[in-house]
Design a protein around this motif. Structure first.
Motif, PDB file in Angstrom:
ATOM      1  N   GLU A   1       0.843  -1.213   0.000  1.00  0.00           N
ATOM      2  CA  GLU A   1       0.000   0.000   0.000  1.00  0.00           C
ATOM      3  C   GLU A   1       0.876   1.261   0.000  1.00  0.00           C
ATOM      4  O   GLU A   1       0.634   2.213   0.731  1.00  0.00           O
ATOM      5  CB  GLU A   1      -0.926   0.034   1.213  1.00  0.00           C
ATOM      6  CG  GLU A   1      -1.991  -1.036   1.203  1.00  0.00           C
ATOM      7  CD  GLU A   1      -2.852  -0.948   2.444  1.00  0.00           C
ATOM      8  OE1 GLU A   1      -3.697  -0.052   2.509  1.00  0.00           O
ATOM      9  OE2 GLU A   1      -2.638  -1.767   3.332  1.00  0.00           O
TER      10      GLU A   1
ATOM     11  N   THR B   1      -0.486  -8.603   2.106  1.00  0.00           N
ATOM     12  CA  THR B   1      -1.332  -7.511   1.626  1.00  0.00           C
ATOM     13  C   THR B   1      -2.551  -7.379   2.526  1.00  0.00           C
ATOM     14  O   THR B   1      -2.855  -8.276   3.301  1.00  0.00           O
ATOM     15  CB  THR B   1      -1.818  -7.754   0.184  1.00  0.00           C
ATOM     16  OG1 THR B   1      -2.791  -8.799   0.225  1.00  0.00           O
ATOM     17  CG2 THR B   1      -0.685  -8.145  -0.725  1.00  0.00           C
ATOM     18  N   LYS B   2      -3.260  -6.256   2.384  1.00  0.00           N
ATOM     19  CA  LYS B   2      -4.425  -6.064   3.255  1.00  0.00           C
ATOM     20  C   LYS B   2      -5.534  -7.060   2.910  1.00  0.00           C
ATOM     21  O   LYS B   2      -6.429  -7.294   3.716  1.00  0.00           O
ATOM     22  CB  LYS B   2      -4.937  -4.622   3.182  1.00  0.00           C
ATOM     23  CG  LYS B   2      -5.526  -4.211   1.876  1.00  0.00           C
ATOM     24  CD  LYS B   2      -6.122  -2.821   1.985  1.00  0.00           C
ATOM     25  CE  LYS B   2      -6.713  -2.442   0.642  1.00  0.00           C
ATOM     26  NZ  LYS B   2      -7.258  -1.119   0.605  1.00  0.00           N
ATOM     27  N   ASP B   3      -5.470  -7.648   1.720  1.00  0.00           N
ATOM     28  CA  ASP B   3      -6.449  -8.680   1.354  1.00  0.00           C
ATOM     29  C   ASP B   3      -5.980 -10.066   1.775  1.00  0.00           C
ATOM     30  O   ASP B   3      -6.640 -11.059   1.477  1.00  0.00           O
ATOM     31  CB  ASP B   3      -6.676  -8.675  -0.164  1.00  0.00           C
ATOM     32  CG  ASP B   3      -7.295  -7.373  -0.617  1.00  0.00           C
ATOM     33  OD1 ASP B   3      -8.215  -6.914   0.062  1.00  0.00           O
ATOM     34  OD2 ASP B   3      -6.844  -6.822  -1.635  1.00  0.00           O
TER      35      ASP B   3
ATOM     36  N   GLU C   1      -0.010 -13.540   9.554  1.00  0.00           N
ATOM     37  CA  GLU C   1      -1.279 -13.007   9.041  1.00  0.00           C
ATOM     38  C   GLU C   1      -1.796 -13.774   7.825  1.00  0.00           C
ATOM     39  O   GLU C   1      -2.342 -13.194   6.899  1.00  0.00           O
ATOM     40  CB  GLU C   1      -1.146 -11.513   8.712  1.00  0.00           C
ATOM     41  CG  GLU C   1      -0.721 -10.697   9.924  1.00  0.00           C
ATOM     42  CD  GLU C   1      -0.659  -9.218   9.666  1.00  0.00           C
ATOM     43  OE1 GLU C   1      -1.309  -8.770   8.716  1.00  0.00           O
ATOM     44  OE2 GLU C   1       0.037  -8.530  10.416  1.00  0.00           O
TER      45      GLU C   1
ATOM     46  N   LYS D   1      -4.362   4.572   5.141  1.00  0.00           N
ATOM     47  CA  LYS D   1      -5.102   4.536   6.419  1.00  0.00           C
ATOM     48  C   LYS D   1      -4.943   5.876   7.152  1.00  0.00           C
ATOM     49  O   LYS D   1      -5.893   6.402   7.725  1.00  0.00           O
ATOM     50  CB  LYS D   1      -4.556   3.420   7.308  1.00  0.00           C
ATOM     51  CG  LYS D   1      -5.108   2.053   7.021  1.00  0.00           C
ATOM     52  CD  LYS D   1      -6.193   1.700   8.050  1.00  0.00           C
ATOM     53  CE  LYS D   1      -6.933   0.432   7.678  1.00  0.00           C
ATOM     54  NZ  LYS D   1      -6.085  -0.745   7.705  1.00  0.00           N
TER      55      LYS D   1
END
Lengths: 283, 166
Positions: free
Chosen positions: A68, A85-87, A173, B55
Protein backbone atom coordinates in the motif's frame (compact mmCIF):
# COMPACT_ATOMS: atom_id res chain seq x y z
CA UNK A 1 -7.66 -9.12 -5.45
CA UNK A 2 -4.75 -9.90 -7.76
CA UNK A 3 -5.68 -7.00 -9.99
CA UNK A 4 -4.80 -4.69 -7.11
CA UNK A 5 -1.23 -5.91 -6.77
CA UNK A 6 -0.25 -7.05 -10.25
CA UNK A 7 0.68 -4.60 -13.00
CA UNK A 8 -2.25 -4.53 -15.41
CA UNK A 9 -0.06 -5.95 -18.22
CA UNK A 10 0.73 -9.10 -16.26
CA UNK A 11 -2.79 -9.39 -14.85
CA UNK A 12 -4.37 -9.13 -18.29
CA UNK A 13 -1.98 -11.71 -19.75
CA UNK A 14 -2.81 -14.20 -17.00
CA UNK A 15 -6.49 -13.40 -17.32
CA UNK A 16 -6.38 -14.11 -21.06
CA UNK A 17 -4.86 -17.56 -20.40
CA UNK A 18 -6.51 -18.81 -17.24
CA UNK A 19 -9.39 -18.52 -14.84
CA UNK A 20 -8.03 -16.35 -12.05
CA UNK A 21 -9.90 -18.33 -9.37
CA UNK A 22 -7.87 -21.44 -10.15
CA UNK A 23 -4.47 -19.83 -9.74
CA UNK A 24 -2.82 -20.60 -6.40
CA UNK A 25 0.71 -19.32 -6.95
CA UNK A 26 2.57 -16.88 -9.19
CA UNK A 27 6.36 -16.73 -9.29
CA UNK A 28 8.00 -13.65 -10.71
CA UNK A 29 11.77 -13.47 -11.10
CA UNK A 30 13.81 -10.62 -12.54
CA UNK A 31 14.60 -11.18 -16.24
CA UNK A 32 13.04 -14.65 -16.09
CA UNK A 33 9.72 -16.00 -17.36
CA UNK A 34 6.71 -15.57 -15.09
CA UNK A 35 5.44 -18.92 -13.83
CA UNK A 36 2.05 -19.62 -12.28
CA UNK A 37 0.59 -22.68 -10.65
CA UNK A 38 -2.79 -24.29 -11.05
CA UNK A 39 -3.49 -27.19 -8.66
CA UNK A 40 0.22 -27.67 -8.09
CA UNK A 41 1.14 -27.71 -11.78
CA UNK A 42 3.39 -24.93 -13.01
CA UNK A 43 2.88 -23.15 -16.31
CA UNK A 44 4.89 -20.45 -18.07
CA UNK A 45 3.01 -17.25 -18.79
CA UNK A 46 3.14 -16.46 -22.48
CA UNK A 47 2.63 -13.29 -24.44
CA UNK A 48 2.30 -13.52 -28.18
CA UNK A 49 3.67 -17.08 -28.19
CA UNK A 50 6.74 -16.14 -26.15
CA UNK A 51 7.45 -16.35 -22.45
CA UNK A 52 6.60 -13.18 -20.55
CA UNK A 53 9.86 -11.94 -19.03
CA UNK A 54 9.45 -9.96 -15.82
CA UNK A 55 11.41 -6.78 -15.28
CA UNK A 56 12.83 -5.25 -12.10
CA UNK A 57 10.37 -2.36 -12.46
CA UNK A 58 7.45 -4.77 -12.41
CA UNK A 59 8.78 -6.47 -9.28
CA UNK A 60 9.31 -3.10 -7.57
CA UNK A 61 5.81 -2.05 -8.61
CA UNK A 62 4.28 -5.17 -7.05
CA UNK A 63 6.22 -4.68 -3.80
CA UNK A 64 5.19 -1.04 -3.56
CA UNK A 65 1.54 -1.71 -4.41
CA UNK A 66 1.28 -4.76 -2.14
CA UNK A 67 2.61 -2.71 0.75
CA UNK A 68 0.00 0.00 0.00
CA UNK A 69 2.87 2.35 -0.89
CA UNK A 70 4.11 1.99 2.67
CA UNK A 71 7.24 -0.17 2.74
CA UNK A 72 7.90 0.99 6.31
CA UNK A 73 4.69 -0.77 7.45
CA UNK A 74 6.03 -4.09 6.13
CA UNK A 75 9.43 -3.71 7.74
CA UNK A 76 9.26 -6.71 10.08
CA UNK A 77 7.55 -9.12 7.63
CA UNK A 78 10.08 -8.15 4.96
CA UNK A 79 12.91 -9.08 7.30
CA UNK A 80 11.25 -12.49 7.55
CA UNK A 81 10.99 -12.72 3.79
CA UNK A 82 7.40 -11.83 3.01
CA UNK A 83 4.83 -9.09 2.59
CA UNK A 84 1.21 -9.56 3.57
CA UNK A 85 -1.33 -7.51 1.63
CA UNK A 86 -4.43 -6.06 3.26
CA UNK A 87 -6.45 -8.68 1.35
CA UNK A 88 -4.37 -11.39 2.99
CA UNK A 89 -2.33 -12.42 -0.04
CA UNK A 90 1.15 -13.43 1.08
CA UNK A 91 4.06 -12.48 -1.11
CA UNK A 92 7.36 -14.20 -0.44
CA UNK A 93 10.35 -12.04 -1.34
CA UNK A 94 13.96 -12.84 -2.05
CA UNK A 95 16.82 -10.50 -2.70
CA UNK A 96 19.96 -9.05 -1.20
CA UNK A 97 20.11 -8.97 2.59
CA UNK A 98 21.53 -6.19 4.71
CA UNK A 99 23.06 -7.90 7.74
CA UNK A 100 24.41 -6.21 10.83
CA UNK A 101 25.83 -8.17 13.79
CA UNK A 102 24.35 -11.45 12.48
CA UNK A 103 20.93 -9.85 12.27
CA UNK A 104 19.00 -9.23 9.06
CA UNK A 105 18.19 -5.51 8.99
CA UNK A 106 16.56 -5.29 5.58
CA UNK A 107 16.12 -6.95 2.23
CA UNK A 108 17.08 -4.81 -0.74
CA UNK A 109 17.25 -5.34 -4.50
CA UNK A 110 14.34 -7.78 -4.41
CA UNK A 111 14.71 -9.99 -7.45
CA UNK A 112 12.17 -12.77 -6.88
CA UNK A 113 8.67 -12.82 -5.55
CA UNK A 114 6.27 -15.66 -4.92
CA UNK A 115 2.60 -14.70 -4.68
CA UNK A 116 0.51 -17.31 -2.87
CA UNK A 117 -3.24 -17.05 -3.07
CA UNK A 118 -5.11 -18.70 -0.22
CA UNK A 119 -8.03 -20.96 -1.14
CA UNK A 120 -10.88 -21.98 1.07
CA UNK A 121 -10.67 -25.75 0.52
CA UNK A 122 -13.30 -27.82 2.29
CA UNK A 123 -11.80 -31.02 3.69
CA UNK A 124 -13.79 -34.19 3.99
CA UNK A 125 -14.09 -34.56 7.74
CA UNK A 126 -14.56 -38.36 7.93
CA UNK A 127 -10.87 -38.90 8.75
CA UNK A 128 -10.99 -36.01 11.17
CA UNK A 129 -14.11 -37.15 13.05
CA UNK A 130 -12.11 -38.83 15.79
CA UNK A 131 -9.93 -35.76 16.29
CA UNK A 132 -12.94 -33.49 16.41
CA UNK A 133 -14.94 -35.83 18.66
CA UNK A 134 -12.21 -36.52 21.21
CA UNK A 135 -9.84 -33.64 20.73
CA UNK A 136 -6.22 -33.93 21.70
CA UNK A 137 -3.20 -31.91 20.63
CA UNK A 138 -2.80 -32.34 16.88
CA UNK A 139 0.16 -31.89 14.58
CA UNK A 140 -0.43 -31.52 10.85
CA UNK A 141 2.53 -32.68 8.78
CA UNK A 142 3.26 -32.24 5.07
CA UNK A 143 5.76 -30.76 2.65
CA UNK A 144 5.22 -27.09 1.70
CA UNK A 145 2.26 -26.17 -0.47
CA UNK A 146 0.00 -29.14 0.33
CA UNK A 147 -2.57 -27.31 2.41
CA UNK A 148 -1.40 -27.46 6.02
CA UNK A 149 -2.59 -23.95 6.74
CA UNK A 150 -5.92 -24.67 5.07
CA UNK A 151 -6.43 -27.78 7.19
CA UNK A 152 -5.40 -25.87 10.31
CA UNK A 153 -7.99 -23.22 9.48
CA UNK A 154 -10.60 -25.91 8.87
CA UNK A 155 -9.93 -27.57 12.25
CA UNK A 156 -9.86 -24.23 14.05
CA UNK A 157 -13.28 -23.36 12.64
CA UNK A 158 -14.78 -26.75 13.52
CA UNK A 159 -13.42 -26.70 17.08
CA UNK A 160 -14.31 -23.06 17.58
CA UNK A 161 -17.87 -23.56 16.35
CA UNK A 162 -18.24 -26.49 18.72
CA UNK A 163 -17.78 -24.02 21.57
CA UNK A 164 -14.10 -24.38 22.39
CA UNK A 165 -12.14 -21.19 22.97
CA UNK A 166 -9.42 -21.22 20.36
CA UNK A 167 -6.49 -18.83 20.47
CA UNK A 168 -5.12 -18.47 16.96
CA UNK A 169 -1.53 -17.24 16.83
CA UNK A 170 -1.37 -15.78 13.35
CA UNK A 171 2.02 -14.08 13.35
CA UNK A 172 2.33 -14.10 9.55
CA UNK A 173 -1.28 -13.01 9.04
CA UNK A 174 -2.07 -15.83 6.65
CA UNK A 175 -4.40 -18.08 8.62
CA UNK A 176 -7.17 -15.67 9.48
CA UNK A 177 -7.37 -13.43 6.44
CA UNK A 178 -6.18 -15.06 3.27
CA UNK A 179 -7.69 -14.50 -0.16
CA UNK A 180 -11.39 -15.33 -0.15
CA UNK A 181 -11.21 -16.27 3.50
CA UNK A 182 -12.55 -13.92 6.11
CA UNK A 183 -12.87 -14.07 9.88
CA UNK A 184 -16.13 -16.04 9.60
CA UNK A 185 -14.07 -18.92 8.25
CA UNK A 186 -12.19 -19.39 11.50
CA UNK A 187 -15.10 -19.87 13.84
CA UNK A 188 -17.13 -17.95 16.36
CA UNK A 189 -15.02 -18.69 19.47
CA UNK A 190 -11.64 -17.85 17.99
CA UNK A 191 -9.42 -15.10 19.34
CA UNK A 192 -6.79 -13.99 16.87
CA UNK A 193 -3.36 -12.71 17.85
CA UNK A 194 -2.55 -11.10 14.52
CA UNK A 195 0.99 -10.19 13.53
CA UNK A 196 2.35 -10.81 17.02
CA UNK A 197 5.55 -12.91 17.19
CA UNK A 198 4.63 -16.35 18.48
CA UNK A 199 7.12 -16.38 21.35
CA UNK A 200 5.43 -13.24 22.73
CA UNK A 201 1.90 -14.41 21.95
CA UNK A 202 2.32 -17.80 23.68
CA UNK A 203 3.67 -16.05 26.76
CA UNK A 204 1.04 -13.37 27.22
CA UNK A 205 -2.21 -14.60 25.65
CA UNK A 206 -2.10 -17.99 27.32
CA UNK A 207 -2.58 -16.14 30.61
CA UNK A 208 -4.84 -13.33 29.49
CA UNK A 209 -7.23 -15.16 27.12
CA UNK A 210 -7.41 -18.54 28.92
CA UNK A 211 -7.83 -20.62 25.75
CA UNK A 212 -8.88 -24.27 25.58
CA UNK A 213 -6.86 -24.73 22.42
CA UNK A 214 -3.92 -22.81 20.99
CA UNK A 215 -3.53 -22.97 17.21
CA UNK A 216 -0.44 -21.86 15.37
CA UNK A 217 1.00 -22.38 11.92
CA UNK A 218 4.46 -23.68 11.03
CA UNK A 219 6.42 -24.64 14.14
CA UNK A 220 9.94 -23.35 13.81
CA UNK A 221 12.79 -23.31 16.27
CA UNK A 222 13.45 -24.42 19.83
CA UNK A 223 11.81 -21.36 21.34
CA UNK A 224 8.45 -22.34 19.90
CA UNK A 225 8.85 -25.97 20.91
CA UNK A 226 9.54 -24.77 24.48
CA UNK A 227 6.34 -22.68 24.37
CA UNK A 228 4.31 -25.67 23.12
CA UNK A 229 5.73 -27.90 25.89
CA UNK A 230 4.69 -25.24 28.42
CA UNK A 231 1.20 -25.00 26.91
CA UNK A 232 0.62 -28.74 27.09
CA UNK A 233 1.98 -28.81 30.66
CA UNK A 234 -0.64 -26.16 31.54
CA UNK A 235 -3.39 -28.43 30.19
CA UNK A 236 -4.02 -26.41 27.05
CA UNK A 237 -4.37 -28.40 23.83
CA UNK A 238 -2.28 -27.37 20.85
CA UNK A 239 -2.96 -27.66 17.17
CA UNK A 240 -0.14 -26.82 14.84
CA UNK A 241 1.60 -27.58 11.56
CA UNK A 242 5.10 -28.59 10.65
CA UNK A 243 7.01 -29.05 7.40
CA UNK A 244 8.02 -32.68 6.94
CA UNK A 245 7.60 -35.31 4.26
CA UNK A 246 6.23 -38.01 6.58
CA UNK A 247 5.19 -38.49 10.17
CA UNK A 248 7.53 -41.50 10.41
CA UNK A 249 10.56 -39.38 9.65
CA UNK A 250 9.48 -36.70 12.11
CA UNK A 251 8.92 -39.16 14.94
CA UNK A 252 12.26 -40.87 14.32
CA UNK A 253 14.17 -37.59 14.39
CA UNK A 254 15.49 -37.30 17.95
CA UNK A 255 15.63 -33.51 17.70
CA UNK A 256 11.83 -33.48 17.66
CA UNK A 257 11.32 -35.89 20.57
CA UNK A 258 10.15 -33.16 22.88
CA UNK A 259 7.74 -31.83 20.29
CA UNK A 260 6.29 -35.21 19.36
CA UNK A 261 5.63 -36.04 23.00
CA UNK A 262 3.28 -33.04 23.18
CA UNK A 263 0.91 -34.26 20.47
CA UNK A 264 -1.65 -37.03 20.44
CA UNK A 265 -2.74 -36.93 16.81
CA UNK A 266 -0.49 -36.65 13.76
CA UNK A 267 -2.19 -35.87 10.47
CA UNK A 268 -0.45 -36.40 7.14
CA UNK A 269 -1.59 -34.57 4.03
CA UNK A 270 -1.36 -36.83 1.02
CA UNK A 271 -2.05 -34.38 -1.75
CA UNK A 272 -3.39 -30.86 -2.07
CA UNK A 273 -6.55 -30.81 0.02
CA UNK A 274 -6.44 -34.58 0.61
CA UNK A 275 -5.87 -35.99 4.08
CA UNK A 276 -3.66 -39.09 4.28
CA UNK A 277 -3.03 -41.09 7.44
CA UNK A 278 -4.16 -39.96 10.86
CA UNK A 279 -2.06 -41.39 13.71
CA UNK A 280 -3.39 -41.56 17.25
CA UNK A 281 -0.70 -42.14 19.90
CA UNK A 282 -3.26 -43.47 22.37
CA UNK A 283 -4.36 -46.31 20.11
CA UNK B 1 -24.22 60.90 -9.68
CA UNK B 2 -22.48 58.76 -12.30
CA UNK B 3 -19.09 59.76 -10.85
CA UNK B 4 -20.19 58.62 -7.39
CA UNK B 5 -21.30 55.27 -8.85
CA UNK B 6 -18.04 54.82 -10.80
CA UNK B 7 -15.99 55.89 -7.77
CA UNK B 8 -17.91 53.47 -5.57
CA UNK B 9 -17.40 50.63 -8.03
CA UNK B 10 -13.66 51.34 -8.29
CA UNK B 11 -13.42 51.39 -4.50
CA UNK B 12 -15.17 48.03 -4.28
CA UNK B 13 -12.99 46.64 -7.10
CA UNK B 14 -9.75 47.76 -5.45
CA UNK B 15 -10.89 46.37 -2.11
CA UNK B 16 -11.82 43.05 -3.73
CA UNK B 17 -8.41 42.82 -5.39
CA UNK B 18 -6.83 43.48 -1.98
CA UNK B 19 -9.04 40.83 -0.40
CA UNK B 20 -8.18 38.40 -3.21
CA UNK B 21 -4.45 38.83 -2.71
CA UNK B 22 -4.84 38.59 1.08
CA UNK B 23 -6.89 35.43 0.62
CA UNK B 24 -4.19 33.82 -1.52
CA UNK B 25 -1.75 34.46 1.34
CA UNK B 26 -4.30 33.05 3.78
CA UNK B 27 -4.97 29.92 1.67
CA UNK B 28 -1.26 29.29 1.35
CA UNK B 29 -0.76 29.70 5.11
CA UNK B 30 -3.77 27.46 5.82
CA UNK B 31 -2.53 24.81 3.38
CA UNK B 32 0.88 24.81 5.01
CA UNK B 33 -0.69 24.76 8.47
CA UNK B 34 -2.71 21.64 7.57
CA UNK B 35 0.29 20.08 5.86
CA UNK B 36 2.20 20.59 9.09
CA UNK B 37 -0.65 19.01 11.07
CA UNK B 38 -0.62 16.09 8.65
CA UNK B 39 3.12 15.68 9.19
CA UNK B 40 2.54 15.38 12.94
CA UNK B 41 -0.23 12.79 12.43
CA UNK B 42 1.90 10.97 9.86
CA UNK B 43 4.88 10.96 12.16
CA UNK B 44 2.91 9.57 15.10
CA UNK B 45 0.99 7.02 13.05
CA UNK B 46 4.11 5.68 11.38
CA UNK B 47 6.34 5.82 14.43
CA UNK B 48 3.89 4.20 16.83
CA UNK B 49 1.51 2.15 14.68
CA UNK B 50 3.25 1.67 11.33
CA UNK B 51 -0.03 2.44 9.59
CA UNK B 52 0.01 2.54 5.79
CA UNK B 53 -0.31 5.92 4.10
CA UNK B 54 -3.87 5.40 2.90
CA UNK B 55 -5.10 4.54 6.42
CA UNK B 56 -3.44 7.66 7.83
CA UNK B 57 -4.94 9.84 5.09
CA UNK B 58 -8.37 8.26 5.66
CA UNK B 59 -8.20 9.12 9.36
CA UNK B 60 -6.84 12.61 8.76
CA UNK B 61 -9.42 13.72 6.17
CA UNK B 62 -12.38 12.39 8.17
CA UNK B 63 -14.81 15.25 8.95
CA UNK B 64 -12.44 17.79 7.45
CA UNK B 65 -12.62 19.97 4.39
CA UNK B 66 -10.45 22.47 2.61
CA UNK B 67 -7.80 22.64 -0.07
CA UNK B 68 -5.29 20.42 1.72
CA UNK B 69 -7.92 17.77 2.44
CA UNK B 70 -8.94 17.81 -1.24
CA UNK B 71 -5.29 17.53 -2.17
CA UNK B 72 -4.83 14.52 0.14
CA UNK B 73 -7.93 12.83 -1.25
CA UNK B 74 -6.51 13.31 -4.74
CA UNK B 75 -3.17 11.86 -3.62
CA UNK B 76 -4.92 8.87 -2.04
CA UNK B 77 -6.79 8.24 -5.31
CA UNK B 78 -3.47 8.44 -7.15
CA UNK B 79 -1.97 5.83 -4.80
CA UNK B 80 -4.91 3.51 -5.31
CA UNK B 81 -4.96 3.89 -9.09
CA UNK B 82 -3.38 1.21 -11.25
CA UNK B 83 -1.59 3.64 -13.53
CA UNK B 84 1.13 5.62 -11.83
CA UNK B 85 1.52 8.69 -13.97
CA UNK B 86 3.95 11.31 -12.64
CA UNK B 87 2.08 13.99 -14.58
CA UNK B 88 -1.09 13.29 -12.60
CA UNK B 89 0.83 13.87 -9.38
CA UNK B 90 2.45 17.01 -10.81
CA UNK B 91 -0.97 18.37 -11.77
CA UNK B 92 -2.25 17.67 -8.29
CA UNK B 93 0.67 19.52 -6.74
CA UNK B 94 0.27 22.41 -9.20
CA UNK B 95 -3.31 22.91 -8.05
CA UNK B 96 -2.14 23.69 -4.51
CA UNK B 97 -2.08 27.36 -3.43
CA UNK B 98 1.67 27.22 -2.79
CA UNK B 99 4.60 29.10 -4.25
CA UNK B 100 6.79 27.36 -6.82
CA UNK B 101 9.56 26.48 -4.34
CA UNK B 102 6.97 25.16 -1.86
CA UNK B 103 5.40 23.00 -4.54
CA UNK B 104 8.80 21.54 -5.17
CA UNK B 105 9.05 20.66 -1.48
CA UNK B 106 5.56 19.17 -1.57
CA UNK B 107 6.52 16.97 -4.52
CA UNK B 108 9.69 15.86 -2.73
CA UNK B 109 7.64 15.20 0.40
CA UNK B 110 5.26 12.90 -1.51
CA UNK B 111 8.17 11.17 -3.22
CA UNK B 112 9.77 10.48 0.14
CA UNK B 113 6.75 8.63 1.53
CA UNK B 114 6.44 4.86 1.69
CA UNK B 115 9.46 3.87 -0.38
CA UNK B 116 11.95 3.13 2.38
CA UNK B 117 12.15 1.03 5.52
CA UNK B 118 10.83 2.11 8.90
CA UNK B 119 13.95 3.68 10.42
CA UNK B 120 14.81 5.67 7.34
CA UNK B 121 11.17 6.74 6.90
CA UNK B 122 11.04 8.05 10.47
CA UNK B 123 14.27 10.00 9.91
CA UNK B 124 13.03 11.43 6.62
CA UNK B 125 9.73 12.44 8.19
CA UNK B 126 11.52 14.19 11.02
CA UNK B 127 13.47 16.26 8.51
CA UNK B 128 10.38 16.91 6.38
CA UNK B 129 8.34 17.95 9.43
CA UNK B 130 10.97 20.51 10.41
CA UNK B 131 10.98 21.86 6.87
CA UNK B 132 7.18 22.12 6.71
CA UNK B 133 7.08 23.76 10.15
CA UNK B 134 9.53 26.37 8.87
CA UNK B 135 7.54 26.92 5.66
CA UNK B 136 4.36 27.28 7.72
CA UNK B 137 5.91 29.89 10.01
CA UNK B 138 7.15 31.90 7.03
CA UNK B 139 3.76 31.72 5.30
CA UNK B 140 1.86 32.72 8.45
CA UNK B 141 4.20 35.65 8.98
CA UNK B 142 3.80 36.72 5.36
CA UNK B 143 0.02 36.48 5.64
CA UNK B 144 0.01 38.66 8.76
CA UNK B 145 2.29 41.27 7.21
CA UNK B 146 1.98 41.18 3.40
CA UNK B 147 -1.52 39.68 3.19
CA UNK B 148 -3.10 42.15 5.54
CA UNK B 149 -1.08 44.95 3.93
CA UNK B 150 -2.57 44.11 0.52
CA UNK B 151 -6.03 44.07 2.00
CA UNK B 152 -5.60 47.46 3.65
CA UNK B 153 -3.84 48.84 0.58
CA UNK B 154 -6.72 47.78 -1.67
CA UNK B 155 -9.21 49.39 0.64
CA UNK B 156 -7.29 52.68 1.00
CA UNK B 157 -6.36 52.83 -2.71
CA UNK B 158 -9.98 52.27 -3.63
CA UNK B 159 -11.01 55.04 -1.30
CA UNK B 160 -8.43 57.42 -2.79
CA UNK B 161 -9.52 56.53 -6.33
CA UNK B 162 -13.14 57.12 -5.38
CA UNK B 163 -12.36 60.52 -3.88
CA UNK B 164 -10.34 61.49 -6.97
CA UNK B 165 -13.08 60.38 -9.34
CA UNK B 166 -15.84 62.04 -7.35
Amino acid sequence: MLEKILPSRIFNEILSCENMDKICEIRIRKDKPIIYSISGKYKILERGGQAYIASQDEIDWIILTASEHSIYAQDEPMKQGYICTKDGIRIGICGQGVVEKDKLCAVKNISSICIRIGKNIVFSSSKLDKILGDFGSTLICSPPGMGKTTLLRFLVKKLSDSGKNVLLLDDREEVSSVGDINENCIGMCTDIALGIPKNIAYKYFLRSMRPDIVASDEIFGDEEIDAIVDCVRCGVKVISTVHCDSVDRLVKDTRYDRLCRCFRYFVEIEDIGKIGKVFDKEM
Amino acid sequence: MVRIWIGGLLWVACTLVGIGIARSYKNRAKFLHEWNEFCIVLNNSIKNLKLPQSKIIEKFVMDKSGQFVDFLKGYDEYLKSQIKDNKALDNLVDKSPLLKRERKHLREFLDSLGKVDYNLQVDILKYQSQLVEHLKQVAEKEYKTNGMLWYKLGFVLGLVVMILVV
